[in-house]
Design an enzyme around this catalytic site. Structure first.
Site, PDB file in Angstrom:
ATOM      1  N   LYS A 101      11.178 -14.770  24.968  1.00 55.21           N
ATOM      2  CA  LYS A 101      11.897 -13.590  24.471  1.00 55.21           C
ATOM      3  C   LYS A 101      12.649 -12.986  25.642  1.00 55.21           C
ATOM      4  O   LYS A 101      12.284 -13.189  26.800  1.00 55.21           O
ATOM      5  CB  LYS A 101      10.910 -12.563  23.928  1.00 55.21           C
ATOM      6  CG  LYS A 101      10.147 -13.063  22.720  1.00 55.21           C
ATOM      7  CD  LYS A 101      10.353 -12.146  21.534  1.00 55.21           C
ATOM      8  CE  LYS A 101       9.601 -12.621  20.322  1.00 55.21           C
ATOM      9  NZ  LYS A 101      10.457 -13.153  19.271  1.00 55.21           N
TER      10      LYS A 101
ATOM     11  N   ASP B 254       3.345 -17.783  18.297  1.00 59.80           N
ATOM     12  CA  ASP B 254       4.460 -17.275  17.500  1.00 59.80           C
ATOM     13  C   ASP B 254       5.553 -18.331  17.308  1.00 59.80           C
ATOM     14  O   ASP B 254       6.178 -18.397  16.257  1.00 59.80           O
ATOM     15  CB  ASP B 254       5.049 -16.039  18.202  1.00 59.80           C
ATOM     16  CG  ASP B 254       6.058 -15.299  17.345  1.00 59.80           C
ATOM     17  OD1 ASP B 254       5.807 -15.167  16.131  1.00 59.80           O
ATOM     18  OD2 ASP B 254       7.100 -14.865  17.876  1.00 59.80           O
TER      19      ASP B 254
ATOM     20  N   HIS C 119       7.465 -23.424  14.932  1.00 66.55           N
ATOM     21  CA  HIS C 119       8.868 -23.837  14.988  1.00 66.55           C
ATOM     22  C   HIS C 119       9.103 -24.991  15.967  1.00 66.55           C
ATOM     23  O   HIS C 119       9.788 -25.958  15.664  1.00 66.55           O
ATOM     24  CB  HIS C 119       9.761 -22.660  15.407  1.00 66.55           C
ATOM     25  CG  HIS C 119       9.570 -21.426  14.565  1.00 66.55           C
ATOM     26  ND1 HIS C 119       9.257 -21.485  13.232  1.00 66.55           N
ATOM     27  CD2 HIS C 119       9.657 -20.102  14.869  1.00 66.55           C
ATOM     28  CE1 HIS C 119       9.158 -20.239  12.756  1.00 66.55           C
ATOM     29  NE2 HIS C 119       9.389 -19.397  13.731  1.00 66.55           N
TER      30      HIS C 119
ATOM     31  N   ARG D  55       0.820  -1.221   0.000  1.00 68.38           N
ATOM     32  CA  ARG D  55       0.000   0.000   0.000  1.00 68.38           C
ATOM     33  C   ARG D  55       0.852   1.269   0.000  1.00 68.38           C
ATOM     34  O   ARG D  55       0.439   2.298  -0.494  1.00 68.38           O
ATOM     35  CB  ARG D  55      -0.891   0.003   1.251  1.00 68.38           C
ATOM     36  CG  ARG D  55      -2.122  -0.862   1.073  1.00 68.38           C
ATOM     37  CD  ARG D  55      -2.986  -0.819   2.296  1.00 68.38           C
ATOM     38  NE  ARG D  55      -2.307  -1.461   3.419  1.00 68.38           N
ATOM     39  CZ  ARG D  55      -2.870  -2.350   4.230  1.00 68.38           C
ATOM     40  NH1 ARG D  55      -4.121  -2.691   4.056  1.00 68.38           N
ATOM     41  NH2 ARG D  55      -2.203  -2.888   5.221  1.00 68.38           N
TER      42      ARG D  55
HETATM   43  C1  BG6 Z   1       9.667 -15.842  13.919  1.00 72.34           C
HETATM   44  C2  BG6 Z   1       8.928 -15.198  15.068  1.00 72.34           C
HETATM   45  O1  BG6 Z   1       8.864 -16.784  13.289  1.00 72.34           O
HETATM   46  O2  BG6 Z   1      10.829 -16.477  14.413  1.00 72.34           O
HETATM   47  C3  BG6 Z   1       9.827 -14.216  15.789  1.00 72.34           C
HETATM   48  O3  BG6 Z   1       7.764 -14.538  14.585  1.00 72.34           O
HETATM   49  C4  BG6 Z   1      11.106 -14.896  16.222  1.00 72.34           C
HETATM   50  O4  BG6 Z   1       9.168 -13.670  16.919  1.00 72.34           O
HETATM   51  C5  BG6 Z   1      11.756 -15.613  15.033  1.00 72.34           C
HETATM   52  O5  BG6 Z   1      11.986 -13.897  16.732  1.00 72.34           O
HETATM   53  C6  BG6 Z   1      12.937 -16.458  15.487  1.00 72.34           C
HETATM   54  O6  BG6 Z   1      13.613 -16.924  14.357  1.00 72.34           O
HETATM   55  P1  BG6 Z   1      15.169 -17.236  14.437  1.00 72.34           P
HETATM   56  O7  BG6 Z   1      15.489 -17.787  13.094  1.00 72.34           O
HETATM   57  O8  BG6 Z   1      15.861 -15.955  14.739  1.00 72.34           O
HETATM   58  O9  BG6 Z   1      15.319 -18.231  15.539  1.00 72.34           O
END
Ligand code: BG6
Length: 495
Positions: free
Chosen positions: A346, A241, A246, A54
């Protein structure tokens, strides 16, 4: 049409169309990956990129973003005219009409062929609008001489029900084979190495089960906070998240059965089977199995950092978790009764992603020396980042007259062993999508299974009485996370 050759694999010319081109993910991950692939000569000459967003960036603004993403400006500069920008509303058909016109003109003048890779890097609320308008404007069609694929970022849905409806909406325009659901952890070399370690060695498999493994620990610790993503994070939290995607991906690769072949289908089948076996506790019991936390101000690398509630876009009374620890279990023959501990947070003391397989202790220690009794268990530590290593912890005799035994480590380090450059996860995944290799992407049922595990936890966390423990930034999370393990006589492996 020229052909790009990456060792054994090859792809033809194509256009990458990024929705969300002025956003954070595009400038932090996607454009640097494209720039680096160009720099390494991994993309064909007939390759173009169209950014859609946008913001009034224009071609010049977008090209500046590309330049800022590149480590080697020269290699980008010769290619810069092949980056284009469309400013438009994602919900307006006119944006897609402009896209059709631009694609036609690029494909005609540059003979790139009609292969198109769409990348949805916008906020998740827009995913279904964009896919449906791509369908309506004829842009989702696949023909035999070219490909049309779509990469979709996480989070895919916000729970099992919304993920199911997003799947059905996407399937109205794209077939499952065209959809590439990304989880960038799968693009990491060390995550892929979990499969190599398990299934190319005869030595680990016989002990990779409930008879020898005492517990499994998976940690994804980050030292960063939420930065300027506070608004997004408020609606996500650590559970959605990191855990839903992950962590459950790493967990399934560590615990699944051996695939018959290294194909997308074989591997995805095994992951789905494993995820289906993850024990889903009754909601009232979750409070005994899960700890959630939120960081308050603290010190990281000698710098004072503010509390989560003071971050931009975050409510001063926020109840969103920035830390989760849980005890899970897998109800199958291999893992029944074995605790699987996971934690992520975090603003923790350091950045570290690791998997620890902790083995049962020796049944009898014949040594009379006192130190043997304090010996820790054997542990296999798979360090995914930042150092990419595998460590085996075992007891060894300390030189001297007595039988003093101490835990020592045998180390394998990626960096010391391999000279080959490790690709960034986004480079690898982008190239795989261009090549049509879906092995490192998620299938629809896999995403749903992961949500089915997380949904009851979300439900429990939504109860205002569910405790939210505060922890100082720069620590290992709330002490309740150690108590969670302590209750069964376990303790976290230090990170
Ligand atoms: C992302 C999350 O998917 O992965 C983030 O949204 C996180 O919050 C990140 O910081 C971590 O990825 P990596 O590769 O730095 O471990």
């Amino acid at each position: 049409m020229s052909i790009y050759v990456n060792s054994k694999k090859r792809t033809t010319g194509a256009t990458l169309i990024i929705f969300g081109a002025s956003g954070d993910l595009t400038s932090r991950k996607i454009l640097p990956a494209v720039a680096s692939l160009l720099d390494q000569d991994q993309l064909p000459n007939e390759f173009s990129v169209i950014g859609v967003a946008r913001s009034p960036l224009g071609n010049d603004g977008f090209r500046n973003l590309v330049r800022e993403s590149a480590t080697n400006i020269e290699s980008i500069q010769t290619f810069i005219d092949n980056f284009h920008y469309i400013q438009g509303d994602y919900a307006a058909i006119s944006t897609y009409q402009s896209l059709v016109a631009l694609l036609d003109s690029i494909e005609r003048t540059r003979e790139t062929g009609k292969s198109r890779l769409f990348y949805l890097a916008t906020v998740p609320d827009l995913f279904s609008t964009i896919t449906s308008l791509l369908g309506q404007s004829g842009l989702s069609r696949n023909d035999t001489s070219s490909f049309t694929r779509i990469i979709i970022e996480k989070p895919f849905g916000a729970d099992a029900a919304s993920a199911r409806s997003l799947n059905s909406e996407m399937h109205r325009s794209f077939s499952e084979e065209q959809i590439y659901r990304i989880d960038h952890y799968l693009g990491k070399e060390t995550v892929q190495n979990l499969l190599a370690l398990r299934f190319s060695n005869a030595v680990f498999e016989p002990i990779w089960n409930r008879n020898y493994v005492n517990n499994v620990q998976i940690t994804v610790a980050e030292h960063i906070g939420v930065g300027h993503r506070g608004g997004f994070y408020e609606s996500a939290g650590a559970l959605k998240d990191i855990v839903q995607n992950h962590m459950l991906q790493v967990l399934s690769l560590v615990l699944m059965e051996a695939p018959a072949l290294m194909t997308a289908e074989s591997i995805q089948n095994e992951k789905v089977k494993l995820l289906s076996a993850v024990e889903i506790p009754p909601i009232p019991d979750i409070v005994n199995r899960a700890v959630r936390g939120q960081y308050v101000a603290g010190v990281i690398s000698s710098e004072e950092v503010k509390s989560y509630r003071q971050e931009r876009g975050v409510s001063p009374t926020s109840q969103t978790e920035t830390f989760v620890a849980m005890r899970l279990g897998v109800d199958n023959w291999r893992w029944a009764g074995i605790p699987i501990f996971i934690r992520t947070g975090k603003r923790m003391a350091k950045r570290e992603t690791q998997v620890v397989m902790e083995f049962n202790r020796a049944p009898h220690l014949p040594f009379t020396g006192g130190s043997a009794r304090q010996l820790g268990p054997n542990r296999l530590i798979l360090r995914i980042q930042p150092e990419e290593e595998i460590k085996l912890i075992f007891g060894a005799k300390v030189p001297g007259q007595d039988y003093n035994i101490r835990s020592v480590a045998m180390d394998f380090s990626y960096a010391d062993t391999f000279r080959e450059v490790s690709w960034d996860a986004y480079e690898r995944l982008l190239l795989d999508a261009l090549l049509g290799d879906r092995t490192l992407f998620l299938r629809s049922d896999e995403v749903i299974k992961a949500w089915e595990i997380v949904d009851p936890i979300q439900h429990a966390f939504a109860d205002p009485n569910f405790p939210l423990h505060h922890y100082a930034a720069g620590t290992y999370g709330p002490k309740e996370s150690s108590r969670l393990l302590g209750a069964s006589g376990h303790y976290w492996n230090n990170i």
